[in-house]
Design a protein around this motif. Structure first.
Motif, mmCIF file in Angstrom:
data_model
loop_
_atom_site.group_PDB
_atom_site.id
_atom_site.type_symbol
_atom_site.label_atom_id
_atom_site.label_comp_id
_atom_site.label_asym_id
_atom_site.label_seq_id
_atom_site.Cartn_x
_atom_site.Cartn_y
_atom_site.Cartn_z
ATOM 1 N N ILE A 40 30.273 81.341 -56.364
ATOM 2 C CA ILE A 40 31.395 81.817 -57.161
ATOM 3 C C ILE A 40 32.676 81.165 -56.633
ATOM 4 C CG2 ILE A 40 32.590 83.855 -58.054
ATOM 5 C CD1 ILE A 40 29.524 83.787 -58.550
ATOM 6 N N VAL A 41 33.462 80.563 -57.528
ATOM 7 C CA VAL A 41 34.730 79.951 -57.143
ATOM 8 C C VAL A 41 35.875 80.796 -57.696
ATOM 9 C CG1 VAL A 41 36.255 77.968 -57.510
ATOM 10 C CG2 VAL A 41 33.853 77.605 -56.900
ATOM 11 N N VAL A 42 36.836 81.119 -56.830
ATOM 12 C CA VAL A 42 38.003 81.916 -57.218
ATOM 13 C C VAL A 42 39.260 81.095 -56.957
ATOM 14 C CG1 VAL A 42 39.297 84.040 -56.824
ATOM 15 C CG2 VAL A 42 36.793 84.048 -56.607
ATOM 16 N N ALA A 43 40.064 80.870 -57.987
ATOM 17 C CA ALA A 43 41.328 80.143 -57.848
ATOM 18 C C ALA A 43 42.462 81.084 -58.243
ATOM 19 C CB ALA A 43 41.327 78.893 -58.731
ATOM 20 N N ASP A 44 43.196 81.562 -57.253
ATOM 21 C CA ASP A 44 44.255 82.549 -57.496
ATOM 22 C C ASP A 44 45.282 82.438 -56.373
ATOM 23 O OD1 ASP A 44 45.726 85.132 -57.678
ATOM 24 O OD2 ASP A 44 44.197 85.570 -59.192
ATOM 25 N N HIS A 45 46.582 82.455 -56.745
ATOM 26 C CA HIS A 45 47.631 82.328 -55.739
ATOM 27 C C HIS A 45 47.815 83.588 -54.909
ATOM 28 C CE1 HIS A 45 49.622 84.239 -59.182
ATOM 29 N NE2 HIS A 45 50.447 84.780 -58.284
ATOM 30 N N ASP A 46 47.274 84.701 -55.376
ATOM 31 C CA ASP A 46 47.440 85.993 -54.706
ATOM 32 C C ASP A 46 46.389 86.136 -53.596
ATOM 33 O OD1 ASP A 46 47.658 88.647 -53.935
ATOM 34 O OD2 ASP A 46 48.065 89.355 -55.974
ATOM 35 N N GLU A 47 46.847 86.192 -52.364
ATOM 36 C CA GLU A 47 45.926 86.303 -51.228
ATOM 37 C C GLU A 47 45.118 87.591 -51.282
ATOM 38 O OE1 GLU A 47 45.965 86.230 -46.316
ATOM 39 O OE2 GLU A 47 47.818 85.884 -47.459
#
Length: 397
Positions: free
Chosen positions: A8-15
């Protein structure tokens, strides 16, 4: 406990979002998290088995919509999910239409809803993979039949496909390409553009005789003709793009003039460029040191790593022993599955009828019989023949 396999790849600016995914799903799945688009895309290129991709709408870099659209070109079977606080109709429209997202989720997303969405996306991915495998097998059979027929009518253009396919698979194995369907399709279909060219241009080029500027331009544009033929066929869109860039030099030379350079050129295109030029530089027996020296003179045109790997795995391929029995046959004793050891030539003019390493089918055998009756074919024909499985003999009674 079994090791997690689904990636699963997650791309999100929110840590907090990234750490939340790792906390919730890290024990059951492989989770890779990124804060911006470009690093995530580089990861996807190295991990084509990715199952599900999550992205936020305002992703740093190229943005969530463009990121998901770009990811589809890299891992088309992965399910794509947009996770965002944007609730406007325009945002939803972009997520579903432009980004081709499978699911749209609003932040903050309850844990149960997120887990349900992931399960649904994984099921969609697995069904997509199953459908694609079935289609690939069907399409591969159709392409093989097409190439067999075209090879009978234009043997000079298609004579390299059997040899180059074996070479490409050796390189793929060496560099770790596990799924080779697109590579094999690209190799098999690569001569399509050449088959449409005037034969005098091909003859002059193969004989290393000079071409006029106009003739060279016609030759260089053959990949564009191939792309035009294939780009509207479902599941061959990427293959058509690989072929379009297959004449592009690593240094930016060649066709198309405004194309990518270096590692931005797809790997399959780089392999095709190298092996096509190697085939033209090689003697009938296969690549030798002189052929690789010829390519080394223009080394800037090739991916140096690929060139080194090709030299390593292909230089002695002419010395390899064949796995089957070599038999000398008349046309009437040929069998489907026989592999031609030598080129089949006409009896009087010695023109090419069918190239070596071609695997015979009932259709090609009948074509050889008809050709022999009208023109004459040199016999005996040497073939590599493998033993027929016992169960097949029992079935025929």
């Amino acid at each position: 406990m079994d090791e997690p396999n689904d990636l699963i790849v997650v791309a999100d600016h929110d840590e907090a979002v990234r750490s939340g995914f790792e906390r919730l799903f890290g024990d059951h799945y492989k989770v890779a998290c990124f804060a911006e688009s470009e690093e995530a895309l580089r990861f996807l290129k190295q991990n084509p088995a990715t199952c599900v991709i999550f992205s936020c709408y305002h992703l740093p870099g190229r943005g969530g919509t463009a990121f998901l659209r770009a990811s589809e070109m890299i891992v088309p079977q992965a399910s794509r999910v947009m996770l965002t606080r944007e609730t406007s109709a325009e945002a939803i429209k972009k997520a579903l239409n432009e980004a081709r997202a499978f699911i749209y989720l609003e932040k903050p997303c309850p844990q149960e809803e997120l887990a349900s969405a992931l399960e649904t996306a994984l099921a969609h991915h697995k069904q997509q993979a199953k459908d694609r495998l079935l289609l690939e097998r069907t399409l591969a059979g159709s392409v093989k039949l097409l190439i067999d027929m075209l090879a009978l009518f234009h043997p000079e253009a298609f004579r390299r496909t059997g040899i180059v396919r074996k070479q490409a698979l050796k390189i793929a194995n060496e560099i770790g390409i596990r799924k080779t369907w697109e590579l094999e399709m690209a190799v098999m279909l690569s001569p399509l553009g050449e088959a449409l060219l005037p034969k005098q241009i091909l003859a002059r080029y193969r004989a290393a005789r000079g071409l006029t500027e106009q003739e060279r331009d016609v030759l260089d544009r053959s990949p564009a003709q191939t792309r035009d033929l294939l780009q509207n066929i479902p599941h061959l869109e990427k293959v058509s793009e690989f072929l379009y860039l297959s004449a592009r030099g690593f240094d930016g030379s060649g066709f198309p003039k405004d194309g990518p350079t270096g590692e931005d050129i797809p790997m399959i295109s780089r392999i095709l460029k190298l092996l096509t030029d190697l085939w033209y530089a090689s003697p009938e027996g296969g690549p030798d040191a002189a052929a690789f020296e010829a390519l080394a003179i223009k080394r800037k045109k090739y991916d140096q790593k690929l060139l080194d790997i090709a030299r390593k795995v292909l230089l002695d391929e002419g010395l390899e022993e064949r796995s089957g029995q070599i038999s000398e046959c008349s046309i009437h004793s040929l069998r489907p599955g026989d592999i031609l050891v030598d080129d089949v030539l006409t009896e009087s003019s010695h023109e090419l009828v069918l190239s070596r390493d071609h695997t015979l089918t009932p259709t090609t055998i009948r074509r050889l019989e008809h050709f022999h009756h009208t023109t004459g074919v040199r016999q005996p024909i040497r073939v590599e023949r493998h033993a027929v499985p016992k169960e097949a003999l029992d079935a025929t009674g």
